[in-house]
Design a protein around this motif. Structure first.
Motif, PDB file in Angstrom:
ATOM      1  N   ASP A 215       2.249 119.303 -28.366  1.00  0.00           N
ATOM      2  CA  ASP A 215       1.110 119.535 -29.265  1.00  0.00           C
ATOM      3  C   ASP A 215      -0.128 119.941 -28.468  1.00  0.00           C
ATOM      4  OD1 ASP A 215       0.198 117.206 -28.137  1.00  0.00           O
ATOM      5  OD2 ASP A 215      -0.079 116.125 -30.027  1.00  0.00           O
ATOM      6  N   ALA A 216      -1.216 120.216 -29.166  1.00  0.00           N
ATOM      7  CA  ALA A 216      -2.433 120.716 -28.522  1.00  0.00           C
ATOM      8  C   ALA A 216      -3.112 119.656 -27.661  1.00  0.00           C
ATOM      9  CB  ALA A 216      -3.405 121.224 -29.587  1.00  0.00           C
ATOM     10  N   THR A 217      -2.958 118.359 -28.011  1.00  0.00           N
ATOM     11  CA  THR A 217      -3.604 117.304 -27.201  1.00  0.00           C
ATOM     12  C   THR A 217      -2.991 117.240 -25.799  1.00  0.00           C
ATOM     13  OG1 THR A 217      -2.059 115.597 -28.004  1.00  0.00           O
ATOM     14  CG2 THR A 217      -4.075 115.939 -29.272  1.00  0.00           C
ATOM     15  N   PHE A 218      -1.687 117.466 -25.709  1.00  0.00           N
ATOM     16  CA  PHE A 218      -1.010 117.481 -24.417  1.00  0.00           C
ATOM     17  C   PHE A 218      -1.483 118.677 -23.599  1.00  0.00           C
ATOM     18  CE2 PHE A 218       2.515 118.139 -21.477  1.00  0.00           C
ATOM     19  CZ  PHE A 218       2.858 116.837 -21.109  1.00  0.00           C
ATOM     20  N   CYS A 219      -1.633 119.825 -24.258  1.00  0.00           N
ATOM     21  CA  CYS A 219      -2.111 121.029 -23.567  1.00  0.00           C
ATOM     22  C   CYS A 219      -3.559 120.859 -23.100  1.00  0.00           C
ATOM     23  CB  CYS A 219      -2.003 122.238 -24.498  1.00  0.00           C
ATOM     24  SG  CYS A 219      -0.307 122.660 -24.956  1.00  0.00           S
ATOM     25  N   GLN A 220      -4.376 120.180 -23.901  1.00  0.00           N
ATOM     26  CA  GLN A 220      -5.768 119.941 -23.526  1.00  0.00           C
ATOM     27  C   GLN A 220      -5.864 119.056 -22.290  1.00  0.00           C
ATOM     28  OE1 GLN A 220      -8.294 121.387 -24.774  1.00  0.00           O
ATOM     29  NE2 GLN A 220     -10.087 120.182 -24.183  1.00  0.00           N
ATOM     30  N   ALA A 221      -5.014 118.011 -22.226  1.00  0.00           N
ATOM     31  CA  ALA A 221      -5.002 117.130 -21.053  1.00  0.00           C
ATOM     32  C   ALA A 221      -4.519 117.882 -19.813  1.00  0.00           C
ATOM     33  CB  ALA A 221      -4.098 115.930 -21.327  1.00  0.00           C
ATOM     34  N   ALA A 222      -3.529 118.744 -19.969  1.00  0.00           N
ATOM     35  CA  ALA A 222      -3.034 119.541 -18.841  1.00  0.00           C
ATOM     36  C   ALA A 222      -4.107 120.494 -18.334  1.00  0.00           C
ATOM     37  CB  ALA A 222      -1.789 120.313 -19.276  1.00  0.00           C
ATOM     38  N   LEU A 223      -4.891 121.050 -19.264  1.00  0.00           N
ATOM     39  CA  LEU A 223      -5.977 121.965 -18.883  1.00  0.00           C
ATOM     40  C   LEU A 223      -7.061 121.230 -18.112  1.00  0.00           C
ATOM     41  CD1 LEU A 223      -7.049 124.892 -19.216  1.00  0.00           C
ATOM     42  CD2 LEU A 223      -8.226 124.104 -21.285  1.00  0.00           C
ATOM     43  N   GLN A 224      -7.384 120.018 -18.537  1.00  0.00           N
ATOM     44  CA  GLN A 224      -8.425 119.235 -17.862  1.00  0.00           C
ATOM     45  C   GLN A 224      -8.013 118.873 -16.438  1.00  0.00           C
ATOM     46  OE1 GLN A 224      -9.043 115.881 -20.441  1.00  0.00           O
ATOM     47  NE2 GLN A 224     -10.290 117.031 -21.918  1.00  0.00           N
ATOM     48  N   HIS A 225      -6.720 118.581 -16.238  1.00  0.00           N
ATOM     49  CA  HIS A 225      -6.242 118.186 -14.910  1.00  0.00           C
ATOM     50  C   HIS A 225      -5.688 119.377 -14.123  1.00  0.00           C
ATOM     51  CE1 HIS A 225      -6.802 113.915 -15.614  1.00  0.00           C
ATOM     52  NE2 HIS A 225      -6.214 114.055 -16.801  1.00  0.00           N
ATOM     53  N   LYS A 226      -5.801 120.597 -14.721  1.00  0.00           N
ATOM     54  CA  LYS A 226      -5.440 121.832 -14.035  1.00  0.00           C
ATOM     55  C   LYS A 226      -3.999 121.836 -13.526  1.00  0.00           C
ATOM     56  CE  LYS A 226     -10.223 122.606 -12.623  1.00  0.00           C
ATOM     57  NZ  LYS A 226     -11.156 122.817 -11.500  1.00  0.00           N
ATOM     58  N   ILE A 227      -3.075 121.548 -14.449  1.00  0.00           N
ATOM     59  CA  ILE A 227      -1.654 121.574 -14.086  1.00  0.00           C
ATOM     60  C   ILE A 227      -0.934 122.554 -15.011  1.00  0.00           C
ATOM     61  CG2 ILE A 227      -1.652 119.196 -13.246  1.00  0.00           C
ATOM     62  CD1 ILE A 227      -0.128 118.455 -15.847  1.00  0.00           C
ATOM     63  N   GLY A 228       0.131 123.138 -14.501  1.00  0.00           N
ATOM     64  CA  GLY A 228       0.961 124.022 -15.317  1.00  0.00           C
ATOM     65  C   GLY A 228       2.053 123.217 -16.008  1.00  0.00           C
ATOM     66  N   ILE A 229       2.071 123.207 -17.325  1.00  0.00           N
ATOM     67  CA  ILE A 229       3.005 122.364 -18.081  1.00  0.00           C
ATOM     68  C   ILE A 229       4.449 122.760 -17.803  1.00  0.00           C
ATOM     69  CG2 ILE A 229       3.802 121.778 -20.413  1.00  0.00           C
ATOM     70  CD1 ILE A 229       0.910 121.937 -21.353  1.00  0.00           C
ATOM     71  N   ASP A 230       4.742 124.030 -17.871  1.00  0.00           N
ATOM     72  CA  ASP A 230       6.111 124.500 -17.670  1.00  0.00           C
ATOM     73  C   ASP A 230       6.644 124.057 -16.310  1.00  0.00           C
ATOM     74  OD1 ASP A 230       8.488 125.767 -17.947  1.00  0.00           O
ATOM     75  OD2 ASP A 230       7.725 127.803 -17.834  1.00  0.00           O
ATOM     76  N   GLU A 231       5.865 124.289 -15.287  1.00  0.00           N
ATOM     77  CA  GLU A 231       6.296 123.961 -13.923  1.00  0.00           C
ATOM     78  C   GLU A 231       6.453 122.460 -13.726  1.00  0.00           C
ATOM     79  OE1 GLU A 231       4.603 124.388  -9.352  1.00  0.00           O
ATOM     80  OE2 GLU A 231       3.553 125.358 -11.014  1.00  0.00           O
ATOM     81  N   GLN A 232       5.455 121.681 -14.180  1.00  0.00           N
ATOM     82  CA  GLN A 232       5.451 120.242 -13.938  1.00  0.00           C
ATOM     83  C   GLN A 232       6.576 119.521 -14.707  1.00  0.00           C
ATOM     84  OE1 GLN A 232       3.686 118.249 -11.875  1.00  0.00           O
ATOM     85  NE2 GLN A 232       2.802 120.098 -10.968  1.00  0.00           N
ATOM     86  N   ILE A 233       6.807 119.915 -15.952  1.00  0.00           N
ATOM     87  CA  ILE A 233       7.835 119.236 -16.747  1.00  0.00           C
ATOM     88  C   ILE A 233       9.239 119.532 -16.198  1.00  0.00           C
ATOM     89  CG2 ILE A 233       8.966 119.203 -19.014  1.00  0.00           C
ATOM     90  CD1 ILE A 233       6.258 119.354 -20.321  1.00  0.00           C
ATOM     91  N   LYS A 234       9.480 120.778 -15.842  1.00  0.00           N
ATOM     92  CA  LYS A 234      10.800 121.108 -15.293  1.00  0.00           C
ATOM     93  C   LYS A 234      11.029 120.422 -13.945  1.00  0.00           C
ATOM     94  CE  LYS A 234      11.377 125.499 -17.730  1.00  0.00           C
ATOM     95  NZ  LYS A 234      11.457 126.972 -17.633  1.00  0.00           N
TER      96      LYS A 234
ATOM     97  N   VAL B 274      -0.746 126.531 -25.741  1.00  0.00           N
ATOM     98  CA  VAL B 274       0.307 126.147 -26.681  1.00  0.00           C
ATOM     99  C   VAL B 274       0.991 127.372 -27.287  1.00  0.00           C
ATOM    100  CG1 VAL B 274      -1.016 125.998 -28.848  1.00  0.00           C
ATOM    101  CG2 VAL B 274       0.838 124.393 -28.435  1.00  0.00           C
ATOM    102  N   LYS B 275       0.259 128.494 -27.343  1.00  0.00           N
ATOM    103  CA  LYS B 275       0.859 129.717 -27.885  1.00  0.00           C
ATOM    104  C   LYS B 275       1.893 130.323 -26.938  1.00  0.00           C
ATOM    105  CE  LYS B 275      -2.733 131.423 -31.025  1.00  0.00           C
ATOM    106  NZ  LYS B 275      -3.705 132.517 -31.287  1.00  0.00           N
ATOM    107  N   GLN B 276       1.974 129.836 -25.687  1.00  0.00           N
ATOM    108  CA  GLN B 276       2.932 130.361 -24.720  1.00  0.00           C
ATOM    109  C   GLN B 276       4.358 129.850 -24.976  1.00  0.00           C
ATOM    110  OE1 GLN B 276       1.465 129.320 -20.843  1.00  0.00           O
ATOM    111  NE2 GLN B 276      -0.499 130.389 -21.133  1.00  0.00           N
ATOM    112  N   PHE B 277       4.466 128.746 -25.721  1.00  0.00           N
ATOM    113  CA  PHE B 277       5.772 128.129 -25.940  1.00  0.00           C
ATOM    114  C   PHE B 277       6.468 128.719 -27.156  1.00  0.00           C
ATOM    115  CE2 PHE B 277       3.025 124.573 -24.254  1.00  0.00           C
ATOM    116  CZ  PHE B 277       3.379 124.785 -22.930  1.00  0.00           C
ATOM    117  N   TYR B 278       7.775 128.507 -27.189  1.00  0.00           N
ATOM    118  CA  TYR B 278       8.584 129.001 -28.303  1.00  0.00           C
ATOM    119  C   TYR B 278       8.192 128.251 -29.585  1.00  0.00           C
ATOM    120  CZ  TYR B 278      12.675 129.913 -31.213  1.00  0.00           C
ATOM    121  OH  TYR B 278      13.498 130.273 -32.241  1.00  0.00           O
ATOM    122  N   VAL B 279       7.907 129.009 -30.649  1.00  0.00           N
ATOM    123  CA  VAL B 279       7.500 128.396 -31.927  1.00  0.00           C
ATOM    124  C   VAL B 279       8.762 128.073 -32.730  1.00  0.00           C
ATOM    125  CG1 VAL B 279       6.186 128.674 -34.057  1.00  0.00           C
ATOM    126  CG2 VAL B 279       5.330 129.677 -31.915  1.00  0.00           C
TER     127      VAL B 279
END
Length: 242
Positions: free
Chosen positions: A31-50, A83-88
């Motif tokens: 969701d957008a709250t997870f993306c907002q936290a990732a943006l604040q801590h400057k991490i790439g979600i795709d890379e970090q989760i995998k 969040v728009k980068q992920f598969y809908v």
């Protein structure tokens, strides 16, 4: 990633895979709250989760999540672009969007999704339901939450029922092996109550029609009132001569 963190995440995934049928590729709803936290801590979600899961992972979101982020405007512009980068994924609310939290909860009813969110209310709601798996960010580190108490209790209850079933099967097997026939349930005896009288015996006896006292008196009075007819002497003599 440290070995201890990897062991914890692997143990949690194994728990959900064993008891709730989670399978690779693991599907992560973001969701957008997870993306907002990732943006604040400057991490790439795709890379970090995998990197955190070290297995096949598919990152998803829903139309409701995107529309809610768009409605909130400027504060979530950065999160919206991520969040728009992920598969809908189709959520069933097309044309009638709902709140993002409500959408994610409905998505987890019949499917196996790992929900990535920083929404505390959504997290608390999902913890109450057995089989819900949560992912959140602790500063810049993804954390797969350990199974909730609801999930543990569900597994314990299932294991207890399974053990009871196996115990009963073992008893039946031993009885069959020793030639003991299974005892049939005893049927309760019917309590005999007083029988109803024969309906034929309840018929009124046919009595002879006896005259009543009033009828007898009337007959007596009628007899008394009858007048004797006097026959003249010459008639008597004529009859006697004949």
């Amino acid at each position: 990633m440290k070995i201890s963190r990897f062991k914890k995440s692997h143990k949690t995934l194994a728990f959900f895979s064993t008891h709730f049928d989670y399978r690779e590729p693991y599907q992560v709803l973001i969701d957008a709250t997870f993306c907002q936290a990732a943006l604040q801590h400057k991490i790439g979600i795709d890379e970090q989760i995998k990197k955190y899961f070290q297995c096949n992972v598919k990152l998803l979101t829903t139309q409701c999540v995107i529309l809610e982020a768009e409605a909130l405007g400027a504060p979530l512009l950065g999160a919206l672009s991520i969040v728009k980068q992920f598969y809908v994924h189709k959520c069933g609310h097309e044309g009638k969007p709902v709140a993002a939290a409500q959408c994610l909860k409905s998505m987890t009813k019949d499917n196996r999704y790992i929900v990535a969110t920083q929404d505390r209310l959504l997290q608390a709601s999902l913890r109450k339901v057995p089989g819900r798996c949560l992912l959140y960010l602790h500063k810049a580190t993804p954390v797969l939450e350990a199974p909730s108490e609801a999930s543990k209790k569900w597994v314990q209850k299932k294991a207890k029922n399974l053990m009871l079933g196996q115990h009963e099967q073992k008893i039946e097997y031993m009885k069959e092996k020793q030639g003991i026939k299974p005892t049939e349930p005893v049927k309760p005896k019917k309590v005999k109550g007083p029988k109803n009288p024969n309906p034929l015996s309840c018929k009124k006896s046919k009595k002879a029609n006896k005259p009543s006292l009033q009828q007898v008196e009337q007959t007596t009075q009628l007899k008394a009132k009858r007048k004797r007819i006097k026959i003249p002497e010459h008639v008597k003599a004529a009859l006697g001569s004949k």
